[in-house]
Design an enzyme around this catalytic site. Structure first.
Site, PDB file in Angstrom:
ATOM      1  N   LYS A 169       1.047  -1.081   0.222  1.00  0.00           N
ATOM      2  CA  LYS A 169       0.060   0.020  -0.194  1.00  0.00           C
ATOM      3  C   LYS A 169       1.009   1.146  -0.095  1.00  0.00           C
ATOM      4  CE  LYS A 169      -1.806   2.792   2.873  1.00  0.00           C
ATOM      5  NZ  LYS A 169      -1.932   4.109   2.144  1.00  0.00           N
ATOM      6  N   GLU A 244       9.936   0.951  10.638  1.00  0.00           N
ATOM      7  CA  GLU A 244      10.786   1.969  10.211  1.00  0.00           C
ATOM      8  C   GLU A 244      10.154   3.353  10.558  1.00  0.00           C
ATOM      9  OE1 GLU A 244      13.845   1.125   9.863  1.00  0.00           O
ATOM     10  OE2 GLU A 244      13.861  -0.804   9.335  1.00  0.00           O
ATOM     11  N   CYS A 278      13.689  10.457   6.408  1.00  0.00           N
ATOM     12  CA  CYS A 278      13.865  10.012   7.927  1.00  0.00           C
ATOM     13  C   CYS A 278      15.248  10.051   8.932  1.00  0.00           C
ATOM     14  CB  CYS A 278      13.414   8.415   8.177  1.00  0.00           C
ATOM     15  SG  CYS A 278      14.368   7.464   6.733  1.00  0.00           S
ATOM     16  N   GLU A 380      10.436  15.342  15.637  1.00  0.00           N
ATOM     17  CA  GLU A 380      10.636  15.389  14.261  1.00  0.00           C
ATOM     18  C   GLU A 380      10.404  16.363  13.562  1.00  0.00           C
ATOM     19  OE1 GLU A 380       9.363  12.007  11.758  1.00  0.00           O
ATOM     20  OE2 GLU A 380      11.349  11.839  11.007  1.00  0.00           O
TER      21      GLU A 380
HETATM   22  P1  NAD Z   1       2.465   8.138   8.016  1.00  0.00           P
HETATM   23  O1  NAD Z   1       2.614   7.246   9.205  1.00  0.00           O
HETATM   24  O2  NAD Z   1       1.476   9.164   7.964  1.00  0.00           O
HETATM   25  O3  NAD Z   1       2.024   7.289   6.790  1.00  0.00           O
HETATM   26  C1  NAD Z   1       2.744   5.876   6.362  1.00  0.00           C
HETATM   27  C2  NAD Z   1       1.802   5.080   5.693  1.00  0.00           C
HETATM   28  O4  NAD Z   1       1.006   4.514   6.576  1.00  0.00           O
HETATM   29  C3  NAD Z   1       0.720   5.695   4.640  1.00  0.00           C
HETATM   30  O5  NAD Z   1       0.641   4.687   3.600  1.00  0.00           O
HETATM   31  C4  NAD Z   1      -0.390   5.953   5.205  1.00  0.00           C
HETATM   32  O6  NAD Z   1      -1.576   5.921   4.256  1.00  0.00           O
HETATM   33  C5  NAD Z   1      -0.419   4.562   6.187  1.00  0.00           C
HETATM   34  N1  NAD Z   1      -1.450   4.634   7.238  1.00  0.00           N
HETATM   35  C6  NAD Z   1      -1.629   5.682   7.846  1.00  0.00           C
HETATM   36  N2  NAD Z   1      -2.477   5.343   8.837  1.00  0.00           N
HETATM   37  C7  NAD Z   1      -2.592   4.118   8.816  1.00  0.00           C
HETATM   38  C8  NAD Z   1      -3.189   2.934   9.727  1.00  0.00           C
HETATM   39  N3  NAD Z   1      -3.924   3.249  10.965  1.00  0.00           N
HETATM   40  N4  NAD Z   1      -2.861   1.614   9.628  1.00  0.00           N
HETATM   41  C9  NAD Z   1      -1.963   1.354   8.598  1.00  0.00           C
HETATM   42  N5  NAD Z   1      -1.386   2.121   7.644  1.00  0.00           N
HETATM   43  C10 NAD Z   1      -1.929   3.453   7.849  1.00  0.00           C
HETATM   44  O7  NAD Z   1       3.910   8.499   7.596  1.00  0.00           O
HETATM   45  P2  NAD Z   1       4.093   9.696   6.479  1.00  0.00           P
HETATM   46  O8  NAD Z   1       3.622  11.125   6.736  1.00  0.00           O
HETATM   47  O9  NAD Z   1       3.729   9.238   4.891  1.00  0.00           O
HETATM   48  O10 NAD Z   1       5.789   9.483   6.461  1.00  0.00           O
HETATM   49  C11 NAD Z   1       6.414  10.280   7.010  1.00  0.00           C
HETATM   50  C12 NAD Z   1       7.229   9.675   8.200  1.00  0.00           C
HETATM   51  O11 NAD Z   1       7.843   8.195   7.923  1.00  0.00           O
HETATM   52  C13 NAD Z   1       8.228  10.428   9.027  1.00  0.00           C
HETATM   53  O12 NAD Z   1       8.357  10.109  10.519  1.00  0.00           O
HETATM   54  C14 NAD Z   1       9.407   9.480   8.427  1.00  0.00           C
HETATM   55  O13 NAD Z   1      10.757   9.779   9.539  1.00  0.00           O
HETATM   56  C15 NAD Z   1       9.026   8.374   8.422  1.00  0.00           C
HETATM   57  N6  NAD Z   1      10.026   7.486   7.700  1.00  0.00           N
HETATM   58  C16 NAD Z   1      10.840   6.461   8.230  1.00  0.00           C
HETATM   59  C17 NAD Z   1      11.851   5.863   7.495  1.00  0.00           C
HETATM   60  C18 NAD Z   1      12.676   4.812   8.077  1.00  0.00           C
HETATM   61  O14 NAD Z   1      13.176   3.833   7.497  1.00  0.00           O
HETATM   62  N7  NAD Z   1      12.841   4.781   9.443  1.00  0.00           N
HETATM   63  C19 NAD Z   1      11.959   5.929   6.190  1.00  0.00           C
HETATM   64  C20 NAD Z   1      11.072   7.025   5.625  1.00  0.00           C
HETATM   65  C21 NAD Z   1      10.379   7.769   6.181  1.00  0.00           C
END
Ligand code: NAD
Length: 476
Positions: A169, A244, A278, A380
Site C-alpha cells: 500500500k 521503520e 527519515c 521530528e
Molecule cells: P504516515 O505514518 O502518516 O503514513 C505512512 C503510511 O501508513 C501511509 O501509506 C499511510 O497511508 C499509512 N497509514 C496511515 N494510517 C494508517 C493506519 N492506521 N494503519 C495502517 N496504515 C496507515 O507517515 P508519512 O507522513 O507518510 O511519512 C513520514 C514519516 O515516515 C516520518 O516520520 C519519517 O521519518 C518516516 N520514515 C521513516 C523511514 C525509516 O526507514 N525509518 C523512512 C522514511 C520515512
C-alpha cells in the site's frame, strides 16, 4: 493509473477514485482507485493463490526476475524519475538517484536470493537435525510518500527473493511510481498475484492490511504514532512486524572538523528531499570554538540554494510533498519565533512569487542558539528547517544527542580517531556515519533504536526476517 491485483490493472470494488497532485503546482496529474477493505481481501486471495508456485521455484530464478526488472528500471530511470518528481516534488536529479536505488536494492537481493541455505547437525541420541528456512506466505508493505521507490525496493526485494508474495500500500500522495515499478516487475516475469498494489487511505486500506489474519508479516515505514497503531492491529493474529519510524538525527561537528566538508554535509543532509528524509540531519550540535564560522558559512551556503519545481534545471530543493506537511513546518517555525526559541539566520517563511504561490514550498531555514527544551529539538522536524546548538565539547554533544526518544541515525564530523571512537560507542542510533550523513547502501542492516523502530531492513537480516525456521529431527 490503476491498482494492480493478481496481475491485472483494476478498479477498486467501490469504483471511486482519488486525485494525485503535483506538489510544485497543486494541479492534478492523475487519479487512482480508492481501495477499500474488500480490495485487501481480493489481494490476499491473489497472494495466497500465487504463493505455492512462487515459493517453490528455485530461489535463483526468483532472483533472476528481480535482476531483469532492475535492469529495465535503470533503462527507464529518467522517465520514472520524472514521474516521481511529478508526484513527490523532489528535484529530478534526486528522483533518478532514488530510482537507481530501487534497482540497486533488487540487484543486491538477486545476488543473495539463493544463499538462503539451511543448517545441519548430527546430534547423537536425536539423529540428524535439519533446519530449513521457509517463506512466511502473504506479507505486506505499508509505505510513506517521502521515498516511495527506495522504500518499496527495501521491502519488495527481500520479501520476493525469500519466496513470499506481497501486498503493497503506497501513500496516497505518491502512489504512481510504485504502480509503474510494479508494472515493470510484471513485465520482467513476476507471476500474477506475487505483488499486488492496493491504493487508498491508511485508515481503511492500511488498517485492513494490519488486521487481516492471513497476512503473516507487515513491514511498515512511517510515523511513530501510525507504527504503534499498526502494531496494535497486527497483534491479535501474531503477525511479524518490522517498523521503520521517524528520526531526529543529530550531526555533531567537533572543533577539528573539516569545516567546508561539514558545511556541505549539513546542507545536503538537511535539505535533500526538502528535508523530508527519515535520516535527515534534524539537530546540529557544533563545538563552540568553531560555531560562529560554521554557522556563518552554512548560512551563506543555504542562501545560495535555488528552490523551485523539481523539473527545473539547477533547482537544489523542490516543494514539500503536500499542504499538511507544509503547514506543520509553518506552525513549528511560527511557534519558535513567538517563543524566541533561537535566531532565524536564514529562511523561516513560505517563499513569495509567481513560481511558488500554488505549490507547497518552504524556504531552507537555519535557526541557531536553539534552547535545549525547544520543540524543534524534541520532535521530528520533517521539512527544511535545521535547529543548531553550540556545545562546549564532545561529551556535552553526545549527552544532548542521546537525550531524545528517537534513535535512527547520527553523524560525527572530526579528524580525530579518539573522537570517532567515543562518538561511535556513545551514540544510541541504528546507523552512525563518520564525516558523512544520509546514504544507506542495501548491503547493511538499517533501522532505528528506541522509538525509531523495531527490526531492520536491508542486508541479509531483512531476507532472514521474511523467512522462518523449521526444524526436522530424523532418527535413522
Ligand atoms: P504516515 O505514518 O502518516 O503514513 C505512512 C503510511 O501508513 C501511509 O501509506 C499511510 O497511508 C499509512 N497509514 C496511515 N494510517 C494508517 C493506519 N492506521 N494503519 C495502517 N496504515 C496507515 O507517515 P508519512 O507522513 O507518510 O511519512 C513520514 C514519516 O515516515 C516520518 O516520520 C519519517 O521519518 C518516516 N520514515 C521513516 C523511514 C525509516 O526507514 N525509518 C523512512 C522514511 C520515512
Amino acid at each position: 493509473m490503476q491498482m494492480l491485483i493478481d496481475g491485472n490493472r483494476c478498479d477498486s470494488c467501490s469504483g471511486q477514485t482519488f486525485a494525485v497532485r503535483n506538489p510544485a503546482t497543486g494541479t492534478v496529474i492523475d487519479t487512482v482507485p480508492l481501495g477499500g477493505v474488500e480490495d485487501i481481501d481480493r489481494a490476499v486471495e491473489a497472494g495466497t493463490a500465487a504463493f505455492e508456485a512462487w515459493s517453490t521455484i528455485p530461489a535463483r530464478e526468483r532472483g533472476r526476475i528481480l535482476f531483469v526488472a532492475a535492469q529495465e528500471v535503470r533503462r527507464q530511470n529518467r522517465s520514472l524519475g520524472a514521474l516521481l518528481t511529478a508526484e513527490q516534488g523532489k528535484p529530478l536529479r534526486e528522483a533518478i538517484d532514488e530510482i537507481n536505488g530501487f534497482a540497486y536494492t533488487l540487484e543486491y537481493y538477486h545476488g543473495i536470493a539463493a544463499s538462503n541455505h539451511g543448517e545441519y547437525a548430527n546430534l547423537p541420541g536425536y539423529g540428524h537435525a535439519l533446519v530449513s528456512r521457509v517463506p512466511l506466505g502473504v506479507c505486506a508493505a505499508i509505505i510513506p510518500w517521502n521515498m516511495p521507490a527506495l522504500i518499496m525496493g527495501w521491502k519488495v526485494g527481500p520479501a520476493l527473493a525469500a519466496g513470499n508474495t506481497m501486498i503493497l500500500k503506497p501513500a496516497s500522495t505518491a502512489p504512481l511510481t510504485c504502480l509503474a515499478l510494479a508494472g515493470i516487475l510484471g513485465e520482467a516475469g513476476l507471476p500474477a498475484g506475487v505483488l499486488n498494489i492496493v491504493t487508498g487511505p491508511g485508515e481503511t486500506v492500511g488498517r485492513a492490511i494490519a488486521r487481516h489474519p492471513a497476512i503473516r508479516k507487515i513491514s511498515f515505514t512511517g510515523e511513530i504514532a501510525t507504527g504503534r497503531r499498526v502494531m496494535e492491529d497486527a497483534a491479535p493474529a501474531m503477525k511479524r512486524v518490522t517498523l521503520e519510524l521517524g528520526g531526529s538525527d543529530p550531526m555533531i561537528v567537533c572543533s577539528d572538523a573539516d569545516i567546508p566538508a561539514a558545511v556541505e554535509g549539513a546542507a545536503r543532509g538537511r535539505f535533500y528531499n526538502c528535508g523530508q528524509t527519515c535520516t535527515a540531519i534534524k539537530r546540529l550540535y557544533v563545538d563552540e570554538k568553531i560555531a560562529q564560522e560554521f554557522t556563518d558559512r552554512l548560512t551563506e551556503r543555504i542562501r545560495s540554494m535555488r528552490i523551485g519545481s523539481g523539473m527545473t534545471e539547477g533547482v537544489a530543493m523542490g516543494p514539500m510533498n503536500n499542504r499538511a506537511v507544509q503547514q506543520r513546518i509553518v506552525d513549528l517555525v511560527e511557534a519558535a519565533r513567538e517563543g524566541n526559541e533561537g535566531t532565524i539566520r536564514t529562511g523561516g517563511s513560505v517563499p513569495h512569487g509567481e513560481d511558488f504561490h500554488a505549490g507547497y514550498f518552504y524556504e531552507p531555514t537555519l535557526i541557531t542558539d536553539v534552547p535545549q527544551d525547544s520543540v524543534l529539538l524534541a520532535e521530528e522536524v520533517f521539512g527544511p528547517v535545521l535547529p543548531a546548538v553550540s556545545v562546549t565539547d564532545l561529551d556535552e554533544a553526545l549527552s544532548l544527542a542521546n537525550k531524545s526518544r528517537f534513535g535512527l541515525g547520527a553523524s560525527v564530523w572530526t579528524k580525530n580517531l579518539d573522537c570517532v571512537d567515543q562518538a561511535c560507542s556513545g551514540l544510541k542510533a541504528g546507523i552512525i556515519w563518520v564525516n558523512q550523513h544520509l546514504r544507506i547502501p542495501p548491503e547493511v542492516p538499517f533501522g532505528g533504536m528506541k522509538e525509531s523502530g523495531l527490526g531492520r531492513e536491508n542486508g541479509y537480516e531483512a531476507l532472514e526476517d521474511y523467512l522462518e525456521k523449521k526444524t526436522v529431527l530424523i532418527r535413522p
